[in-house]
Enzyme design. Sequence first.
Site, PDB file in Angstrom:
ATOM      1  N   ASN A   1     -39.927 -62.771 -12.402  1.00 62.22           N
ATOM      2  CA  ASN A   1     -39.860 -61.959 -11.185  1.00 62.22           C
ATOM      3  C   ASN A   1     -38.380 -61.805 -10.847  1.00 62.22           C
ATOM      4  O   ASN A   1     -37.763 -62.747 -10.338  1.00 62.22           O
ATOM      5  CB  ASN A   1     -40.614 -62.667 -10.052  1.00 62.22           C
ATOM      6  CG  ASN A   1     -40.447 -61.946  -8.729  1.00 62.22           C
ATOM      7  OD1 ASN A   1     -40.008 -60.794  -8.687  1.00 62.22           O
ATOM      8  ND2 ASN A   1     -40.800 -62.617  -7.651  1.00 62.22           N
ATOM      9  N   TRP A   2     -37.839 -60.630 -11.132  1.00 56.87           N
ATOM     10  CA  TRP A   2     -36.405 -60.437 -10.900  1.00 56.87           C
ATOM     11  C   TRP A   2     -36.080 -60.213  -9.430  1.00 56.87           C
ATOM     12  O   TRP A   2     -34.907 -60.150  -9.061  1.00 56.87           O
ATOM     13  CB  TRP A   2     -35.903 -59.244 -11.726  1.00 56.87           C
ATOM     14  CG  TRP A   2     -35.674 -59.564 -13.168  1.00 56.87           C
ATOM     15  CD1 TRP A   2     -35.834 -60.778 -13.785  1.00 56.87           C
ATOM     16  CD2 TRP A   2     -35.228 -58.654 -14.186  1.00 56.87           C
ATOM     17  NE1 TRP A   2     -35.509 -60.676 -15.121  1.00 56.87           N
ATOM     18  CE2 TRP A   2     -35.138 -59.380 -15.400  1.00 56.87           C
ATOM     19  CE3 TRP A   2     -34.900 -57.305 -14.205  1.00 56.87           C
ATOM     20  CZ2 TRP A   2     -34.721 -58.788 -16.600  1.00 56.87           C
ATOM     21  CZ3 TRP A   2     -34.496 -56.712 -15.395  1.00 56.87           C
ATOM     22  CH2 TRP A   2     -34.404 -57.460 -16.578  1.00 56.87           C
ATOM     23  N   LYS A   3     -37.099 -60.042  -8.612  1.00 55.06           N
ATOM     24  CA  LYS A   3     -36.880 -59.784  -7.177  1.00 55.06           C
ATOM     25  C   LYS A   3     -35.878 -58.638  -7.016  1.00 55.06           C
ATOM     26  O   LYS A   3     -35.876 -57.720  -7.827  1.00 55.06           O
ATOM     27  CB  LYS A   3     -36.410 -61.050  -6.458  1.00 55.06           C
ATOM     28  CG  LYS A   3     -37.247 -62.269  -6.815  1.00 55.06           C
ATOM     29  CD  LYS A   3     -36.969 -63.443  -5.930  1.00 55.06           C
ATOM     30  CE  LYS A   3     -37.673 -64.656  -6.489  1.00 55.06           C
ATOM     31  NZ  LYS A   3     -37.893 -65.686  -5.518  1.00 55.06           N
TER      32      LYS A   3
ATOM     33  N   GLY B   1     -38.750 -66.953 -11.043  1.00 55.34           N
ATOM     34  CA  GLY B   1     -37.748 -66.124 -10.393  1.00 55.34           C
ATOM     35  C   GLY B   1     -36.381 -66.328 -11.021  1.00 55.34           C
ATOM     36  O   GLY B   1     -36.062 -65.773 -12.079  1.00 55.34           O
ATOM     37  N   GLY B   2     -35.573 -67.174 -10.387  1.00 54.21           N
ATOM     38  CA  GLY B   2     -34.169 -67.365 -10.781  1.00 54.21           C
ATOM     39  C   GLY B   2     -33.919 -67.519 -12.279  1.00 54.21           C
ATOM     40  O   GLY B   2     -33.056 -66.846 -12.850  1.00 54.21           O
TER      41      GLY B   2
ATOM     42  N   GLU C   1     -42.817 -63.957  -0.545  1.00 53.80           N
ATOM     43  CA  GLU C   1     -41.742 -63.250   0.171  1.00 53.80           C
ATOM     44  C   GLU C   1     -42.288 -61.997   0.844  1.00 53.80           C
ATOM     45  O   GLU C   1     -41.840 -61.599   1.908  1.00 53.80           O
ATOM     46  CB  GLU C   1     -40.599 -62.915  -0.803  1.00 53.80           C
ATOM     47  CG  GLU C   1     -39.798 -64.171  -1.127  1.00 53.80           C
ATOM     48  CD  GLU C   1     -39.154 -64.182  -2.497  1.00 53.80           C
ATOM     49  OE1 GLU C   1     -38.985 -63.114  -3.109  1.00 53.80           O
ATOM     50  OE2 GLU C   1     -38.832 -65.289  -2.965  1.00 53.80           O
TER      51      GLU C   1
ATOM     52  N   GLY D   1     -37.530 -70.753  -5.227  1.00 56.58           N
ATOM     53  CA  GLY D   1     -36.110 -70.503  -5.023  1.00 56.58           C
ATOM     54  C   GLY D   1     -35.381 -71.645  -4.337  1.00 56.58           C
ATOM     55  O   GLY D   1     -34.258 -71.496  -3.880  1.00 56.58           O
TER      56      GLY D   1
ATOM     57  N   HIS E   1     -46.912 -61.765  -3.183  1.00 56.03           N
ATOM     58  CA  HIS E   1     -45.852 -62.777  -3.329  1.00 56.03           C
ATOM     59  C   HIS E   1     -45.507 -63.336  -1.941  1.00 56.03           C
ATOM     60  O   HIS E   1     -45.539 -62.608  -0.951  1.00 56.03           O
ATOM     61  CB  HIS E   1     -44.621 -62.142  -3.982  1.00 56.03           C
ATOM     62  CG  HIS E   1     -43.600 -63.155  -4.390  1.00 56.03           C
ATOM     63  ND1 HIS E   1     -42.709 -63.701  -3.492  1.00 56.03           N
ATOM     64  CD2 HIS E   1     -43.362 -63.749  -5.577  1.00 56.03           C
ATOM     65  CE1 HIS E   1     -41.955 -64.581  -4.135  1.00 56.03           C
ATOM     66  NE2 HIS E   1     -42.328 -64.639  -5.396  1.00 56.03           N
TER      67      HIS E   1
END
Length: 251
Positions: free
Chosen positions: A9-11, A233-234, A96, A172, A94
């Site tokens: 997930n590159w956000k 993510g990261g 977020e 995160g 998600h």
Amino acid sequence: MRKPIIAGNWKMNMSRDEAINFMYQVSEELPSIDLVDSVICAQAPMMRCLIKRQGENLRIGAQNLYWEDAGAFTGELSGKLLKDYKVDYVIIGHSERRSYFGETDETVNKKIFAALRNELLPIVCVGEQLEERESNKTNDVLTKQVKGAFKDVKAIDMEKIVIAYEPVWAIGTGKTATAEQAEESCAFIRGLVKELYGDVVADEIRIQYGGSVKPANIDEIISKENIDGALIGGASLKADMFIEMVKAAVK
Ligand code: PEP
């Protein structure tokens, strides 16, 4: 045997040049799609550039969609358009989106129907906040989220769905759930699916863990019986780490 799925997930990260460079680096390195589903979920304007370069062993996903396919919904993202662009997956619910953009179990449910209608494969996120875990409410939260998300979804459609268990306090933050905590919650979610849809669907559905997964901890996490991959993510922003984690899922 459930095929593992590793999704990045590159956000709201990665420039166009960085994304192209990433695609170039992973193109020859990812294991066959017969062994593992490797997915990158990126921002909408990047789709075209990623799809052009995705190669045989990578699939591309979006990070959200709207529940209507077209109309006066300025700024929203149509599942129909995502499909036109040959996007395969879409992340729904998600944390977020739930915390910053008012996503609820009800909107998650509507978005799952929009994804299915447009032949996109939903990655549906569920997970508790830290206070909920600390007050022993994790299972209540998961029950509410799973039952709300899949309300009226047919058993036949469940085989297209991936569930991502993402404890909010581990996203995160660098704090990973222990492999035991992750397994316990993923097993609980599988039990809920069994209650709703029976043994076959529960045995087949893929459940990922997400929350500060990285090359150093992925082996232990995905060795667990009820964990079929990871939403990352990261650590998915670096091609070498992404390749390493996809390879770990094949072992
Ligand atoms: C995520 O974005 O869903 C996630 C799990 O992020 P991270 O791996 O950075 O915790």
